[in-house]
Motif scaffolding. Structure first.
Motif, PDB file in Angstrom:
ATOM      1  N   GLY A  28      38.799  59.777  47.016  1.00  9.88           N
ATOM      2  CA  GLY A  28      39.888  59.087  47.035  1.00  9.88           C
ATOM      3  C   GLY A  28      39.905  57.849  48.250  1.00  9.88           C
ATOM      4  O   GLY A  28      40.408  56.815  48.302  1.00  9.88           O
ATOM      5  N   ASN A  29      38.939  58.267  49.134  1.00 11.14           N
ATOM      6  CA  ASN A  29      38.903  57.250  50.428  1.00 11.14           C
ATOM      7  C   ASN A  29      37.474  57.403  50.886  1.00 11.14           C
ATOM      8  O   ASN A  29      36.858  57.916  51.678  1.00 11.14           O
ATOM      9  N   TYR A  30      36.800  56.523  49.767  1.00 11.16           N
ATOM     10  CA  TYR A  30      34.991  56.780  50.051  1.00 11.16           C
ATOM     11  C   TYR A  30      34.597  55.654  50.228  1.00 11.16           C
ATOM     12  O   TYR A  30      33.107  55.623  50.895  1.00 11.16           O
ATOM     13  N   ILE A  31      35.180  54.592  50.010  1.00  9.96           N
ATOM     14  CA  ILE A  31      34.338  53.218  50.025  1.00  9.96           C
ATOM     15  C   ILE A  31      34.845  52.337  51.213  1.00  9.96           C
ATOM     16  O   ILE A  31      35.993  52.937  51.795  1.00  9.96           O
ATOM     17  N   SER A  32      34.308  51.133  51.423  1.00  4.95           N
ATOM     18  CA  SER A  32      34.965  50.439  52.678  1.00  4.95           C
ATOM     19  C   SER A  32      36.034  49.717  52.088  1.00  4.95           C
ATOM     20  O   SER A  32      36.415  49.516  51.080  1.00  4.95           O
ATOM     21  N   LYS A  33      36.770  49.135  53.148  1.00  9.26           N
ATOM     22  CA  LYS A  33      38.358  48.684  52.861  1.00  9.26           C
ATOM     23  C   LYS A  33      37.916  47.263  51.973  1.00  9.26           C
ATOM     24  O   LYS A  33      38.758  47.118  51.107  1.00  9.26           O
ATOM     25  N   SER A  34      36.974  46.592  52.154  1.00  9.96           N
ATOM     26  CA  SER A  34      36.666  45.355  51.297  1.00  9.96           C
ATOM     27  C   SER A  34      36.412  45.713  49.954  1.00  9.96           C
ATOM     28  O   SER A  34      36.845  45.113  49.045  1.00  9.96           O
ATOM     29  N   GLN A  35      35.713  46.813  49.808  1.00  8.70           N
ATOM     30  CA  GLN A  35      35.244  47.326  48.407  1.00  8.70           C
ATOM     31  C   GLN A  35      36.696  47.823  47.824  1.00  8.70           C
ATOM     32  O   GLN A  35      36.891  47.449  46.510  1.00  8.70           O
ATOM     33  N   ALA A  36      37.513  48.404  48.604  1.00  6.53           N
ATOM     34  CA  ALA A  36      38.647  49.132  48.071  1.00  6.53           C
ATOM     35  C   ALA A  36      39.507  48.025  47.399  1.00  6.53           C
ATOM     36  O   ALA A  36      40.247  47.846  46.465  1.00  6.53           O
ATOM     37  N   ILE A  37      39.818  46.742  48.279  1.00  7.59           N
ATOM     38  CA  ILE A  37      40.676  45.853  48.085  1.00  7.59           C
ATOM     39  C   ILE A  37      40.103  45.075  46.660  1.00  7.59           C
ATOM     40  O   ILE A  37      41.003  44.960  45.638  1.00  7.59           O
ATOM     41  N   GLU A  38      38.879  44.992  46.695  1.00  6.65           N
ATOM     42  CA  GLU A  38      38.205  44.348  45.413  1.00  6.65           C
ATOM     43  C   GLU A  38      38.471  45.227  44.162  1.00  6.65           C
ATOM     44  O   GLU A  38      38.972  44.842  43.103  1.00  6.65           O
ATOM     45  N   ARG A  39      38.365  46.719  44.411  1.00  8.89           N
ATOM     46  CA  ARG A  39      38.636  47.613  43.149  1.00  8.89           C
ATOM     47  C   ARG A  39      40.048  47.429  43.005  1.00  8.89           C
ATOM     48  O   ARG A  39      40.477  47.488  41.781  1.00  8.89           O
ATOM     49  N   VAL A  40      41.083  47.536  43.755  1.00  6.81           N
ATOM     50  CA  VAL A  40      42.335  47.537  43.566  1.00  6.81           C
ATOM     51  C   VAL A  40      42.818  46.374  42.818  1.00  6.81           C
ATOM     52  O   VAL A  40      43.643  46.293  41.846  1.00  6.81           O
ATOM     53  N   GLN A  41      42.337  45.289  43.187  1.00  6.69           N
ATOM     54  CA  GLN A  41      42.687  44.010  42.605  1.00  6.69           C
ATOM     55  C   GLN A  41      42.141  43.976  41.372  1.00  6.69           C
ATOM     56  O   GLN A  41      42.934  43.488  40.317  1.00  6.69           O
ATOM     57  N   MET A  42      40.983  44.532  40.842  1.00  7.92           N
ATOM     58  CA  MET A  42      40.531  44.464  39.808  1.00  7.92           C
ATOM     59  C   MET A  42      41.301  45.489  38.682  1.00  7.92           C
ATOM     60  O   MET A  42      41.667  45.249  37.353  1.00  7.92           O
ATOM     61  N   LEU A  43      41.617  46.513  39.232  1.00  3.42           N
ATOM     62  CA  LEU A  43      42.454  47.672  38.526  1.00  3.42           C
ATOM     63  C   LEU A  43      43.954  47.059  38.400  1.00  3.42           C
ATOM     64  O   LEU A  43      44.641  47.668  37.580  1.00  3.42           O
ATOM     65  N   GLY A  44      44.241  46.101  39.103  1.00  2.00           N
ATOM     66  CA  GLY A  44      45.557  45.604  39.213  1.00  2.00           C
ATOM     67  C   GLY A  44      45.938  44.578  37.763  1.00  2.00           C
ATOM     68  O   GLY A  44      46.958  43.715  37.673  1.00  2.00           O
ATOM     69  N   ILE A  45      44.807  44.567  37.152  1.00  5.19           N
ATOM     70  CA  ILE A  45      44.840  43.726  35.981  1.00  5.19           C
ATOM     71  C   ILE A  45      45.423  44.584  34.722  1.00  5.19           C
ATOM     72  O   ILE A  45      44.860  45.634  34.618  1.00  5.19           O
ATOM     73  N   ALA A  46      46.395  43.956  34.069  1.00  4.15           N
ATOM     74  CA  ALA A  46      46.983  44.979  33.005  1.00  4.15           C
ATOM     75  C   ALA A  46      46.937  43.973  31.832  1.00  4.15           C
ATOM     76  O   ALA A  46      47.239  43.049  31.436  1.00  4.15           O
ATOM     77  N   PRO A  47      46.789  44.836  30.546  1.00  3.89           N
ATOM     78  CA  PRO A  47      46.671  44.214  29.307  1.00  3.89           C
ATOM     79  C   PRO A  47      47.930  43.796  28.771  1.00  3.89           C
ATOM     80  O   PRO A  47      49.050  44.622  29.331  1.00  3.89           O
ATOM     81  N   ASP A  48      48.097  43.138  27.733  1.00  4.48           N
ATOM     82  CA  ASP A  48      49.387  42.782  27.249  1.00  4.48           C
ATOM     83  C   ASP A  48      50.091  43.951  26.547  1.00  4.48           C
ATOM     84  O   ASP A  48      49.159  44.764  26.063  1.00  4.48           O
ATOM     85  N   GLU A  49      51.041  43.745  26.172  1.00  8.78           N
ATOM     86  CA  GLU A  49      51.901  44.955  25.462  1.00  8.78           C
ATOM     87  C   GLU A  49      51.256  45.152  23.916  1.00  8.78           C
ATOM     88  O   GLU A  49      50.953  46.174  24.043  1.00  8.78           O
ATOM     89  N   ALA A  50      50.722  44.237  23.546  1.00  4.86           N
ATOM     90  CA  ALA A  50      50.127  44.565  22.273  1.00  4.86           C
ATOM     91  C   ALA A  50      48.818  44.930  22.352  1.00  4.86           C
ATOM     92  O   ALA A  50      48.116  45.124  21.374  1.00  4.86           O
ATOM     93  N   ASN A  51      48.159  44.832  23.579  1.00  4.73           N
ATOM     94  CA  ASN A  51      46.603  45.295  23.449  1.00  4.73           C
ATOM     95  C   ASN A  51      45.704  44.119  22.779  1.00  4.73           C
ATOM     96  O   ASN A  51      44.783  44.376  22.077  1.00  4.73           O
ATOM     97  N   THR A  52      46.236  42.714  22.820  1.00  8.29           N
ATOM     98  CA  THR A  52      45.536  41.814  22.073  1.00  8.29           C
ATOM     99  C   THR A  52      44.126  41.783  22.564  1.00  8.29           C
ATOM    100  O   THR A  52      43.534  41.759  23.440  1.00  8.29           O
ATOM    101  N   THR A  53      43.174  42.053  21.506  1.00  2.30           N
ATOM    102  CA  THR A  53      41.672  41.475  21.667  1.00  2.30           C
ATOM    103  C   THR A  53      41.134  40.516  20.880  1.00  2.30           C
ATOM    104  O   THR A  53      41.653  40.418  19.658  1.00  2.30           O
ATOM    105  N   PHE A  54      40.233  39.727  21.161  1.00  3.88           N
ATOM    106  CA  PHE A  54      39.605  38.787  20.508  1.00  3.88           C
ATOM    107  C   PHE A  54      38.150  39.123  20.275  1.00  3.88           C
ATOM    108  O   PHE A  54      37.511  39.691  21.158  1.00  3.88           O
ATOM    109  N   ASP A  55      37.413  38.848  19.082  1.00  2.00           N
ATOM    110  CA  ASP A  55      35.875  38.636  19.364  1.00  2.00           C
ATOM    111  C   ASP A  55      35.695  37.261  19.669  1.00  2.00           C
ATOM    112  O   ASP A  55      36.131  36.264  19.113  1.00  2.00           O
ATOM    113  N   VAL A  56      34.681  37.393  20.678  1.00  4.05           N
ATOM    114  CA  VAL A  56      34.461  35.892  21.116  1.00  4.05           C
ATOM    115  C   VAL A  56      33.068  35.511  21.337  1.00  4.05           C
ATOM    116  O   VAL A  56      31.936  36.218  21.184  1.00  4.05           O
TER     117      VAL A  56
END
Lengths: 512, 283, 420
Positions: free
Chosen positions: A95-123
């Motif tokens: 749980g406390n394994y990486i550097s702070k800058s890496q952790a911020i990057e990861r949290v920021q990335m995990l802070g992305i949430a899909p919309d309610e309907a889980n809409t996906t597209f073929d692109v």
């Protein structure tokens, strides 16, 4: 002429060798700096300078003998030891394994949430009016759109080329990227956010899937905190390597980072009963284990050496048999012994006619560990003592025999003391080796038995190093910080004991 | 006759008992290796079935490059044996014969450093070699030369006691005579010490050969590719599966792997004993 | 003379060093590369599949690194960093919580069309705090097999099995009644614990029921005394506390019932055994001990993004690991039961279907967030074997030990459900 060459041959060889070493090292230094590995580059640079000074001048003769050893020792032994010492001052665990800058990057990335309907597209990835863009299709709902970072254009299906799966593959103004181009665009594909609706955007999952999502947790660098854009809650640095909800400190964001906590681990070792008491028990057993191992190995080795100290019939055969355990790969021997101690099917119980649960009972497990180690180590002491006994001048014992001493007296008064004097440094070295004999414990008992139900952390046969390993790399929660602190403490203890012992026994005297 | 009994009987008794102790596990390995079911279970001490399947598998199964592992092991172990002896011998010589400041401190430091519980240092070594890989892929993580470098980290300290004992046992008069003749420390080392030390150097290199042969924790981390593995790593793979263990192949592989070492040991045993003795005599 | 030599030496050294140094600049990788880490069986098989067809993601070269053992793979995963870490790890689903907490794994969002090819439980196993970290690969589960030459009909209750053992122990030289041949005394033995009335956690309508204690200590202790212990409180030999030798004994006909894993069915078929598979019957007729089913997954790492191949890695997950074509190609060599539904119909064997049937009667998801334990507690993996040892080997009181185990389980459930 020829004579001259021979006279200078060693010198010439030395310079050729040095030149080669330098060129190789300089090459490595250059690539290290080119790849931004500054620490290693600097170490190698220092090494080159040290080698040049040592071998091209006569500044220090002893260093000429030591330098290669010192360089390797620093890089792969002392360096890692210092690393361990530094890590012991960090909150460094699952749980406390990486550097702070890496952790911020990861949290920021995990802070992305899909919309309610889980809409996906073929692109399809490509360009629209020279801008990086996607052509997205929702084949079920027959929705089609082109999106760039700044705009979204909804398209009617009749203007598109649509394949058999209902996925749009062509549109005017949109030129799809070729598969080779896609590989080159990887970073852009993974990071670009294409416009969708309000604060929702389309993110690509690979090169052919787009998912609608929005940023929920956002990092604010100026205040060093994460803000939940939906409910407004704030997450601040809690000083132990995590961002924690300002309103509820229990609510932390994962992953966290390695954060300096200075001497907390050491204080825990002193104050926290649950950390201290198992450590103490393990320490006592480690000392007993190492001591008994050396004692039994030496005793059996000596006994065999005495028995074989006379040219009896078959001595060569005996001797060959005795060194077999030493010559076999020890991992194999240890694992085989592990199988032999099995309660139901093991050979030991079959031989003794018992049904002892060797590895489930603390005392039996300890006996087993010592016994296996005896098997592994007695040949070494047999070889050493038998060699040493041959080297003890026979005049001494002959003189004693003339004076009327019995063989037993001769052995106790003359042979044994001389022998002990000879082998003491090796006994100490063996003690130190067994103190850290990780392979044996790890492969034989895994440190067990351990009564987990009573909350035991350390097993009955755990020695300090296997215990530390379990804390650092065990299956449950890996705490490298605490394990490092324990390593340092172990080191201080064993170092003081051995220094004291060594000074007492004057082993190092010949070095002064 | 009675005297003969009194003097020899107990010697044979000790010899037979200890031989039994030494041979028992080895006998079981042999039984397992010819057991077609690949289990370690001892249902009886006399094998009921006999098959060489486990051995054949090692040489015929294309997924088990046993001979390549063997070659790798021999190469790495031999390289470590030679290089570590060079490093260790010169250090021991300097500690024993040269006068310099901080000698006592140096030997104590070397003595203590070896006692550090280095299991955690594994992570550090891993990171270092990862970085080396980053700029010199041939010498970093996952390569045999990289592993060799790491092994050499311990070269200076490991056998210093045996070597030191030996150097101490060479009469100092020899050095002094050489000094009078105008020889430098280097010349004394190469021309007097090295030839005299040949037996102990052979023993020490044999010991580090065996040590390297047995090492598997670092090797397992480093040598990932099937074709770069050592015997220890390869064999451990037979019994370290997620769900299944193949003791038969493990036992067969172990037996073959230990043959070279046993042969070296048995053929050089006189030499080894005299080397160990020389190193330990004169405390 | 000597000075001159030194000078010459120095000069040549410098020249050589410069020449060597100037020439070499580290080469840049030309092709984009996707690196997959796997264990000693999955790795070589993946290599074969990619050798036969390598264009699952065009523009990338796929490299598989096979480790010498599953443990070695886990060791390396523990230590891997940005520099040489893999892009995809093929490993066990209980690596997900740790990997996610340590920032080693990266989330992936799958479109509905891909999700439809797996069950919800499969994804549940590979998720942590609502994010999915990989694609399900193969299903691992256990079932109880019985030796038809010894027992004619499938037993209906645990008591029936114990009675058979007691009656035939001496006559047929039985080594045990029921033993664990596959999956170990924690993972594989959950069904035994459950048949006796306990559990690691209770499930209700597909969710963890944290309102009910997983173990009723009095009930569990009573059943253990009735079925596993003799009058003196010692093990009656029906159920051994360790798994060593179980497989051989079953194959030798010395154990009538064994719990085996679906990855090793060939060993049993090869010896002429029928796959008489069923869950472990409970104390009452019609009830069964619940068994863990788990998936191995191909997991996405955060290193992929660092190396600029995240899109490629996700493409490989979607186009190969999660596709019918990919799963079929791989599992027709690997011979484990595929998680992907399309591949199931193509490569599954009757034996595997029987495992599936047993699991459908009594399967529960394996929830790493609960089982791995929490700070100040212990993991299920360590507790259950310790319980067997305490009760069956060391003769401890079942009630006391069951109470202790229950307390730990409750702690783990309370902490674990927050992470789901």
């Amino acid at each position: 002429m020829l004579e001259n060459i021979f006279r200078h041959l060693p010198k010439v060889l030395k310079y050729v060798f040095l030149a080669l070493t330098f060129s190789i090292l300089v090459m490595f230094i250059q690539s290290a700096f080119a790849k931004k590995e500054y620490e290693i580059g600097a170490f190698l640079l220092l090494a080159v300078i040290a080698i040049a000074i040592t071998y091209l001048t006569n500044l220090s003769i002893p260093l000429k003998f030591f330098l290669p050893g010192i360089l390797f020792l620093s890089a792969f032994v002392i360096g890692p030891i210092l690393y361990t010492v530094v890590m012991s001052t960090f909150q460094y665990q699952t749980g406390n394994y990486i550097s702070k800058s890496q952790a911020i990057e990861r949290v920021q990335m995990l802070g992305i949430a899909p919309d309610e309907a889980n809409t996906t597209f073929d692109v399809v990835v490509g360009t629209y009016k020279n801008q990086f863009a996607i052509l997205a299709s929702d084949s079920l709902n027959k929705r089609y759109l082109i999106s760039t970072t700044s705009e979204r254009i909804d398209l009617a299906s009749d203007l598109l080329t649509i394949n058999e799966n209902g996925v749009a593959i062509k549109s005017s103004d949109f030129s799809p990227a070729t598969s080779d181009e896609i590989a080159g665009l990887d970073r852009q594909i993974s990071t670009t956010r294409f416009k969708y609706d309000g604060d929702y955007f389309i993110m690509l999952e690979g090169s052919s899937v787009g998912a609608v999502a929005r940023q929920v947790l956002n990092y604010k660098a100026s205040e060093d905190k994460f803000i939940n854009l939906v409910d407004g809650s704030q997450f601040v640095d809690n000083g132990r390597g995590n961002y924690a909800n300002a309103g509820n400190p229990e609510d932390i964001l994962q992953p966290g980072w390695r954060s300096p906590i200075w001497f907390s681990h050491y204080l825990d070792l002193v104050k926290d009963e649950s950390v201290r008491s198992p450590l103490f028990t393990v320490f006592i057993w480690t000392v007993i284990f190492a001591f008994l191992t050396v004692l039994t190995q030496f005793a059996l080795g000596l006994l065999v050496a005495i028995a074989m100290n006379k040219p009896i019939w078959g001595r060569r055969v005996y001797r060959s048999i005795f060194i077999l355990p030493y010559a076999m790969p020890s991992i194999m021997s240890i694992l085989i012994w592990g199988g032999m101690f099995n309660t139901e099917f093991g050979a030991i119980n079959a031989l003794l006619g018992t049904d002892i649960a060797w590895f489930q009972n603390a005392t039996f497990a300890r006996v087993a560990v010592i016994m296996v180690n005896l098997w592994l180590g007695f040949p070494y002491f047999y070889l050493i003592t038998s060699g040493a006994m041959q080297a003890i001048p026979s005049e001494l014992s002959e003189a004693a025999a003339i004076d009327g001493a019995s063989p037993r007296q001769i052995f106790a008064r003359i042979t044994l003391p001389l022998l002990l004097k000879i082998v003491t440094p090796l006994l100490i070295a063996s003690f130190a080796f067994n103190f850290n004999n990780f392979n044996l414990i790890y492969l034989l008992t895994g440190g067990g038995p351990r009564n987990e139900l009573d909350g035991q952390i350390a097993g009955a046969t755990d020695i300090l190093i296997s215990y530390t390993y379990k804390i650092a790399f065990g299956s449950n929660i890996q705490d490298l910080g605490l394990a490092s602190a324990i390593s340092v403490i172990i080191f201080i203890i064993i170092a003081s004991i051995s220094l004291y012992g060594v000074r007492k026994s004057k082993v190092l005297d010949s070095f002064s | 006759m009675r005297k003969w009994l009194a003097d020899n009987l107990w010697r044979h008794a000790v010899g037979i008992l200890v031989s039994f102790f030494a041979l028992f596990p080895l006998y079981l390995v042999i039984i397992s290796s010819i057991n077609p079911t690949g289990s370690l279970q001892v249902s009886s001490f006399i094998p009921k079935e006999f098959s060489l399947n486990n051995y054949q598998k090692l040489f015929n199964d294309p997924t088990i490059p046993y001979l390549v592992w063997m070659k790798n092991t021999l190469l790495i172990s031999a390289a470590v044996a030679i290089l570590s002896v060079i490093i260790g011998a010169s250090s021991a010589f300097a500690f024993s014969r040269l006068r310099f400041k901080g000698k006592r401190f140096g030997i104590q430091l070397l003595f203590l450093v070896q006692m550090f519980p280095a299991i955690l240092a594994l992570s550090a070594v891993y990171v270092i070699m990862e970085r080396v890989y980053n700029f010199a892929p041939g010498y970093g993580l996952g390569t045999q030369p990289g592993l060799l470098l790491v092994y050499l980290g311990g070269a200076m300290g490991v056998n210093i006691w045996l070597l030191k004992g030996f150097v101490d046992s060479i009469p100092i008069e020899l050095d002094e005579a050489a000094k009078v003749d105008g020889a430098s420390a280097m010349q004394t080392y190469w021309q007097i010490f090295i030839p005299l030390a040949a037996p102990i150097l052979a023993v020490v290199s044999l010991l580090s050969f065996i040590g390297t042969f047995n090492e598997f924790i670092l090797a397992r981390l480093f040598l990932v590719d099937m074709n770069s593995r050592t015997i220890a790593v390869g064999l451990q793979g037979f019994i370290g599966g997620q769900y299944s263990q193949n003791w038969g192949a493990f036992a067969a592989g172990s037996i073959i792997a230990s043959v070279p070492i046993v042969i070296i040991f048995l053929s050089l045993q006189k030499y080894i004993i005299s080397g160990l003795t020389a190193g330990s005599v004169k405390g | 003379m000597q000075k001159k030599l030194i000078a010459k030496g120095l000069a040549s050294t410098l020249v050589l060093a410069l020449v060597a140094g100037l020439n070499i600049v580290p080469a840049q990788a030309a092709d984009k590369e996707l690196v997959v880490w796997a264990d000693e069986t999955r790795g070589p098989n993946l290599t074969k599949v990619f050798a036969a067809k390598g264009d699952w993601v065009s523009g990338y070269k796929i490299t598989v690194k096979s480790f010498s053992s599953f443990d070695a793979l886990k060791d390396a995963v523990d230590k891997a960093t940005d520099l040489t870490g893999p892009d995809i790890i093929v490993g066990a689903n209980d690596w997900v919580p740790t990997g996610a907490k340590n920032g080693k794994l990266a989330p992936i969002t799958l479109p509905a069309s891909v999700k439809a090819r797996f069950t919800a439980n499969n994804f549940f196993d590979l998720s942590y705090k609502g994010s999915l970290y990989g694609v399900p690969l193969d299903i691992n589960n256990v079932a109880m097999v019985y030796n038809e030459e010894l027992v004619k009909n499938a037993p209906k209750t645990l008591g029936e099995m114990v009675n058979y053992y007691k009656a035939n122990k001496d006559k047929k030289k039985l080594a045990a009644g029921l033993c664990i041949a596959g999956g170990g005394t924690s993972w594989g033995a959950h069904s035994v614990l459950s048949a006796l009335g306990g559990a690691a956690y209770r499930m209700k309508n597909g969710a963890v029921d944290s309102s009910k204690a997983p173990i009723d200590p009095a009930d569990l202790a009573k059943n253990i005394k009735t079925y596993l212990l003799d009058a003196n409180g010692k093990s009656n030999g029906f159920f051994p506390a360790t798994d060593t030798g179980c497989k051989d004994n079953y194959l030798d006909g010395k154990v009538p019932f064994a719990i085996i894993g679906n990855w090793e069915w060939q060993d049993y078929m090869g010896r002429g055994f029928q796959m008489n598979l069923m869950p472990v019957p409970g104390v009452k007729a019609g009830s069964y001990g619940t068994m863990f089913g788990s998936v191995s997954g191909a997991m996405l790492t955060s290193y992929a993004a660092k190396r600029g191949v995240e899109a490629g890695a996700k493409d490989l997950l979607i186009n190969f690991f999660a596709s019918t074509a990919g799963a079929t190609a791989y599992q027709s060599i690997e011979l484990r039961p595929p998680a992907e539904k399309g591949a199931q119909s193509k490569v599954e064997f009757t034996a595997q279907q029987n495992f599936g049937k047993a699991a459908s009667k009594a399967g529960i998801p394996q929830i790493g967030a609960i089982l791995n334990g929490t700070t100040g507690s212990k993991s299920y993996w360590d507790l259950l074997p310790a319980f067997w040892t305490a009760v069956l080997v060391n003769g401890r009181d079942p009630l006391t030990e069951a109470t202790k185990m229950n307390n730990y389980f409750v702690k783990n459930i309370t902490a674990g459900v927050k992470d789901l």
